[in-house]
Design a protein around this motif. Structure first.
Motif, PDB file in Angstrom:
ATOM      1  N   GLY A 226     -37.834 -21.710   2.054  1.00  0.00           N
ATOM      2  CA  GLY A 226     -36.671 -20.835   2.233  1.00  0.00           C
ATOM      3  C   GLY A 226     -36.659 -20.006   0.875  1.00  0.00           C
ATOM      4  O   GLY A 226     -36.522 -18.875   0.815  1.00  0.00           O
ATOM      5  N   ASP A 227     -36.911 -20.505  -0.410  1.00  0.00           N
ATOM      6  CA  ASP A 227     -36.991 -19.970  -1.695  1.00  0.00           C
ATOM      7  C   ASP A 227     -37.921 -18.747  -1.718  1.00  0.00           C
ATOM      8  O   ASP A 227     -37.840 -17.610  -1.965  1.00  0.00           O
ATOM      9  CB  ASP A 227     -37.199 -20.792  -2.825  1.00  0.00           C
ATOM     10  N   TRP A 228     -39.307 -19.243  -1.315  1.00  0.00           N
ATOM     11  CA  TRP A 228     -40.297 -18.293  -1.260  1.00  0.00           C
ATOM     12  C   TRP A 228     -39.974 -17.075  -0.199  1.00  0.00           C
ATOM     13  O   TRP A 228     -40.351 -15.807  -0.366  1.00  0.00           O
ATOM     14  CB  TRP A 228     -41.762 -18.878  -0.770  1.00  0.00           C
ATOM     15  N   LEU A 229     -39.624 -17.596   0.933  1.00  0.00           N
ATOM     16  CA  LEU A 229     -39.160 -16.432   2.022  1.00  0.00           C
ATOM     17  C   LEU A 229     -38.264 -15.260   1.351  1.00  0.00           C
ATOM     18  O   LEU A 229     -38.393 -14.230   1.624  1.00  0.00           O
ATOM     19  CB  LEU A 229     -38.531 -17.085   3.357  1.00  0.00           C
ATOM     20  N   GLY A 230     -37.207 -16.003   0.734  1.00  0.00           N
ATOM     21  CA  GLY A 230     -36.043 -15.106   0.294  1.00  0.00           C
ATOM     22  C   GLY A 230     -36.637 -14.359  -0.735  1.00  0.00           C
ATOM     23  O   GLY A 230     -36.094 -12.989  -0.924  1.00  0.00           O
ATOM     24  N   ALA A 231     -37.393 -14.656  -1.649  1.00  0.00           N
ATOM     25  CA  ALA A 231     -38.003 -13.969  -2.825  1.00  0.00           C
ATOM     26  C   ALA A 231     -38.789 -12.775  -2.185  1.00  0.00           C
ATOM     27  O   ALA A 231     -38.838 -11.530  -2.619  1.00  0.00           O
ATOM     28  CB  ALA A 231     -38.792 -14.741  -3.495  1.00  0.00           C
ATOM     29  N   GLY A 232     -39.758 -13.166  -1.171  1.00  0.00           N
ATOM     30  CA  GLY A 232     -40.389 -12.168  -0.357  1.00  0.00           C
ATOM     31  C   GLY A 232     -39.602 -10.927   0.252  1.00  0.00           C
ATOM     32  O   GLY A 232     -39.815  -9.828   0.246  1.00  0.00           O
ATOM     33  N   ILE A 233     -38.501 -11.435   0.751  1.00  0.00           N
ATOM     34  CA  ILE A 233     -37.494 -10.598   1.726  1.00  0.00           C
ATOM     35  C   ILE A 233     -36.777  -9.640   0.621  1.00  0.00           C
ATOM     36  O   ILE A 233     -36.574  -8.350   1.129  1.00  0.00           O
ATOM     37  CB  ILE A 233     -36.431 -11.374   2.375  1.00  0.00           C
ATOM     38  N   ALA A 234     -36.710 -10.274  -0.677  1.00  0.00           N
ATOM     39  CA  ALA A 234     -36.073  -9.036  -1.664  1.00  0.00           C
ATOM     40  C   ALA A 234     -36.918  -7.795  -1.758  1.00  0.00           C
ATOM     41  O   ALA A 234     -36.528  -6.607  -1.771  1.00  0.00           O
ATOM     42  CB  ALA A 234     -35.914  -9.776  -2.792  1.00  0.00           C
ATOM     43  N   ARG A 263     -31.283 -16.770   1.458  1.00  0.00           N
ATOM     44  CA  ARG A 263     -30.473 -16.031   0.785  1.00  0.00           C
ATOM     45  C   ARG A 263     -30.285 -15.923  -0.546  1.00  0.00           C
ATOM     46  O   ARG A 263     -30.140 -14.872  -1.454  1.00  0.00           O
ATOM     47  CB  ARG A 263     -29.130 -16.429   1.499  1.00  0.00           C
ATOM     48  N   LYS A 264     -30.170 -17.376  -1.216  1.00  0.00           N
ATOM     49  CA  LYS A 264     -29.905 -17.505  -2.913  1.00  0.00           C
ATOM     50  C   LYS A 264     -31.130 -16.615  -3.413  1.00  0.00           C
ATOM     51  O   LYS A 264     -31.121 -15.970  -4.334  1.00  0.00           O
ATOM     52  CB  LYS A 264     -29.806 -18.872  -3.201  1.00  0.00           C
ATOM     53  N   ALA A 265     -32.300 -16.924  -2.674  1.00  0.00           N
ATOM     54  CA  ALA A 265     -33.463 -16.500  -3.535  1.00  0.00           C
ATOM     55  C   ALA A 265     -33.726 -14.993  -3.373  1.00  0.00           C
ATOM     56  O   ALA A 265     -33.930 -14.216  -4.229  1.00  0.00           O
ATOM     57  CB  ALA A 265     -34.945 -17.115  -3.054  1.00  0.00           C
ATOM     58  N   MET A 266     -33.090 -14.398  -2.163  1.00  0.00           N
ATOM     59  CA  MET A 266     -33.187 -13.107  -1.908  1.00  0.00           C
ATOM     60  C   MET A 266     -32.196 -12.357  -3.181  1.00  0.00           C
ATOM     61  O   MET A 266     -32.605 -11.336  -3.453  1.00  0.00           O
ATOM     62  CB  MET A 266     -32.712 -12.621  -0.673  1.00  0.00           C
ATOM     63  N   MET A 267     -30.981 -12.947  -3.060  1.00  0.00           N
ATOM     64  CA  MET A 267     -30.190 -12.311  -4.273  1.00  0.00           C
ATOM     65  C   MET A 267     -30.512 -12.409  -5.542  1.00  0.00           C
ATOM     66  O   MET A 267     -30.546 -11.676  -6.340  1.00  0.00           O
ATOM     67  CB  MET A 267     -28.759 -12.918  -4.001  1.00  0.00           C
ATOM     68  N   GLU A 269     -33.714 -12.460  -6.580  1.00  0.00           N
ATOM     69  CA  GLU A 269     -34.976 -11.389  -6.821  1.00  0.00           C
ATOM     70  C   GLU A 269     -34.756 -10.119  -6.527  1.00  0.00           C
ATOM     71  O   GLU A 269     -35.496  -9.301  -6.702  1.00  0.00           O
ATOM     72  CB  GLU A 269     -36.162 -12.062  -6.179  1.00  0.00           C
ATOM     73  N   MET A 270     -33.585  -9.620  -5.857  1.00  0.00           N
ATOM     74  CA  MET A 270     -33.174  -8.428  -5.432  1.00  0.00           C
ATOM     75  C   MET A 270     -33.333  -7.342  -6.604  1.00  0.00           C
ATOM     76  O   MET A 270     -32.355  -7.518  -7.591  1.00  0.00           O
ATOM     77  CB  MET A 270     -31.851  -8.409  -4.751  1.00  0.00           C
ATOM     78  N   PRO A 271     -33.981  -6.363  -6.909  1.00  0.00           N
ATOM     79  CA  PRO A 271     -34.084  -5.495  -7.718  1.00  0.00           C
ATOM     80  C   PRO A 271     -32.504  -4.803  -7.563  1.00  0.00           C
ATOM     81  O   PRO A 271     -32.178  -4.560  -6.390  1.00  0.00           O
ATOM     82  CB  PRO A 271     -35.152  -4.565  -7.410  1.00  0.00           C
ATOM     83  N   PHE A 272     -32.139  -4.054  -8.717  1.00  0.00           N
ATOM     84  CA  PHE A 272     -30.956  -3.424  -8.724  1.00  0.00           C
ATOM     85  C   PHE A 272     -29.684  -4.030  -7.990  1.00  0.00           C
ATOM     86  O   PHE A 272     -29.038  -3.585  -7.284  1.00  0.00           O
ATOM     87  CB  PHE A 272     -31.139  -1.994  -8.052  1.00  0.00           C
ATOM     88  N   ALA A 273     -29.758  -5.440  -8.339  1.00  0.00           N
ATOM     89  CA  ALA A 273     -28.701  -6.255  -7.603  1.00  0.00           C
ATOM     90  C   ALA A 273     -27.297  -5.630  -7.979  1.00  0.00           C
ATOM     91  O   ALA A 273     -27.068  -5.135  -8.853  1.00  0.00           O
ATOM     92  CB  ALA A 273     -28.885  -7.854  -8.462  1.00  0.00           C
ATOM     93  N   GLY A 274     -26.512  -5.777  -6.912  1.00  0.00           N
ATOM     94  CA  GLY A 274     -25.010  -5.228  -6.858  1.00  0.00           C
ATOM     95  C   GLY A 274     -24.708  -3.953  -6.722  1.00  0.00           C
ATOM     96  O   GLY A 274     -23.695  -3.199  -6.697  1.00  0.00           O
ATOM     97  N   LYS A 280     -28.699  -8.317   6.137  1.00  0.00           N
ATOM     98  CA  LYS A 280     -28.130  -9.727   6.841  1.00  0.00           C
ATOM     99  C   LYS A 280     -29.596 -10.682   7.029  1.00  0.00           C
ATOM    100  O   LYS A 280     -30.189 -10.063   7.621  1.00  0.00           O
ATOM    101  CB  LYS A 280     -27.631  -9.607   7.987  1.00  0.00           C
ATOM    102  N   LEU A 281     -29.412 -11.831   6.856  1.00  0.00           N
ATOM    103  CA  LEU A 281     -30.748 -12.727   7.266  1.00  0.00           C
ATOM    104  C   LEU A 281     -29.943 -13.414   8.505  1.00  0.00           C
ATOM    105  O   LEU A 281     -28.925 -14.134   8.300  1.00  0.00           O
ATOM    106  CB  LEU A 281     -30.973 -13.585   6.122  1.00  0.00           C
ATOM    107  N   VAL A 282     -30.634 -13.339   9.453  1.00  0.00           N
ATOM    108  CA  VAL A 282     -30.434 -13.975  10.718  1.00  0.00           C
ATOM    109  C   VAL A 282     -31.520 -14.590  11.490  1.00  0.00           C
ATOM    110  O   VAL A 282     -32.609 -14.190  11.440  1.00  0.00           O
ATOM    111  CB  VAL A 282     -29.800 -12.904  11.746  1.00  0.00           C
ATOM    112  N   ALA A 283     -31.278 -15.814  12.243  1.00  0.00           N
ATOM    113  CA  ALA A 283     -32.113 -16.451  13.248  1.00  0.00           C
ATOM    114  C   ALA A 283     -32.331 -15.568  14.238  1.00  0.00           C
ATOM    115  O   ALA A 283     -31.726 -15.143  15.170  1.00  0.00           O
ATOM    116  CB  ALA A 283     -31.599 -17.830  13.523  1.00  0.00           C
TER     117      ALA A 283
END
Ligand SMILES: [Zn+2]
Length: 301
Positions: A226-234, A263-267, A269-274, A280-283
């Motif tokens: 999930g961490d790898w997924l979220g980082a890539g999603i960012a 979700r945690k990893a996406m936040m 690794e997200m550039p220009f956070a905030g 939204k991440l959904v199944a």
């Protein structure tokens, strides 16, 4: 191989499942043509779509590369099927088909900007941009699984090192679990028992199930994936600015055990956070039938 008749509301009226022949190529085309002919005996289809795993040319007929199917590289599938049974079909990439189905009938209903990540043996990717499916100049756009995330990393089946799917796919989930088991085999007895006591016997479904029942090794393996997924999603979120990111594949059965770390990893690794809204991440909602329903709907358009 799943074939079916799909109406305009996305409902599957009839379906037919056959094993994919290991010899692939012509034998597989023959079976697809047989299933089409069989379905046409009871239903009049206005159009026929085929959802296929691999790189599909923008001609919507030819398989440019199919890593998991033998003798399909460079094959004009639509022509081959027409020659066998006289039916005209279009071919779409499986991740594109699934994303389209989720956008028209599923969890992404109505979304103008959506990306989908299908976590399976590899990682499938698809993007819907301003309401249109992104195909690219040659039909090979949005292959997120082969985005480089680790320079010099694990060797991927595509020939390149460090691809996203080497860290965030179902196969990667198994590797993350195996590495933890090898480090501490005694505390892995409970998990190993699910796969006949051996690492080789373990399946992705065992990991998901064990995690849901509280097994720490399985929970950690899902969290790493999930961490790898979220980082890539960012990164993908900065490229495509989607309103939602749909994650599909059996691994979504793990629910928050996968989505929370993602979700945690996406936040993180997200550039220009905030400074900008985040997707939204959904199944995914449509499960295994998404490819079938999406290919049918794309064939209509
Ligand atoms: Zn790759």
């Amino acid at each position: 191989m799943l074939g079916g008749v799909v109406d305009e509301t996305g409902k599957i009226l009839r379906s037919h499942r056959r094993d994919t022949p290991p010899e692939g190529g012509a034998a597989l085309n023959q079976i697809i043509a047989d299933v089409i002919s069989e379905l046409l005996t009871t239903h009049d289809a206005e159009s026929i779509g085929i959802s296929a795993a691999g790189l599909v040319s923008s001609d919507r007929e030819t398989m440019l590369g199919a890593p998991n199917i033998k003798d399909w590289d460079g094959v004009n599938i639509a022509k081959s099927i027409f020659d066998i049974c006289g039916a005209r079909a279009i071919v779409e990439n499986d991740a594109n088909s699934a994303a389209w189905a989720e956008r028209v009938y599923g969890v992404g209903k109505g979304a103008e900007n959506l990306i989908m990540i299908t976590v399976g043996t590899g990682v499938g990717g698809a993007a819907i941009v301003d309401g249109n499916l992104l195909r690219g100049a040659n039909g090979t756009g949005a292959e997120f699984g082969h985005m480089k995330v680790v320079p010099g990393g694990e060797l991927c089946g595509c020939g390149i090192r460090g691809c996203f799917e080497k860290y965030s796919s179902g196969s990667a989930l198994m590797r993350h679990a195996r590495e933890a088991i090898n480090k501490d085999p005694t505390s892995a007895n409970g998990l190993l028992a699910r796969g006949n006591g051996t690492v080789e016997g373990l399946l992705g479904a065992h990991i998901t199930q064990a995690a849901c029942e509280g097994d720490q090794i399985a929970i950690n393996a899902l969290a790493t994936t999930g961490d790898w997924l979220g980082a890539g999603i960012a990164t993908l979120a900065m490229l495509f600015d989607p309103a939602i990111v749909v994650i599909g594949g059996g691994v979504v059965d793990a629910g928050e055990l996968l989505f929370e770390p993602a979700r945690k990893a996406m936040m993180r690794e997200m550039p220009f956070a905030g400074k900008h809204p985040v997707p939204k991440l959904v199944a995914a909602e449509l499960g295994n039938s998404a490819g079938l329903v999406g290919a049918a709907d794309l064939a209509r358009n």
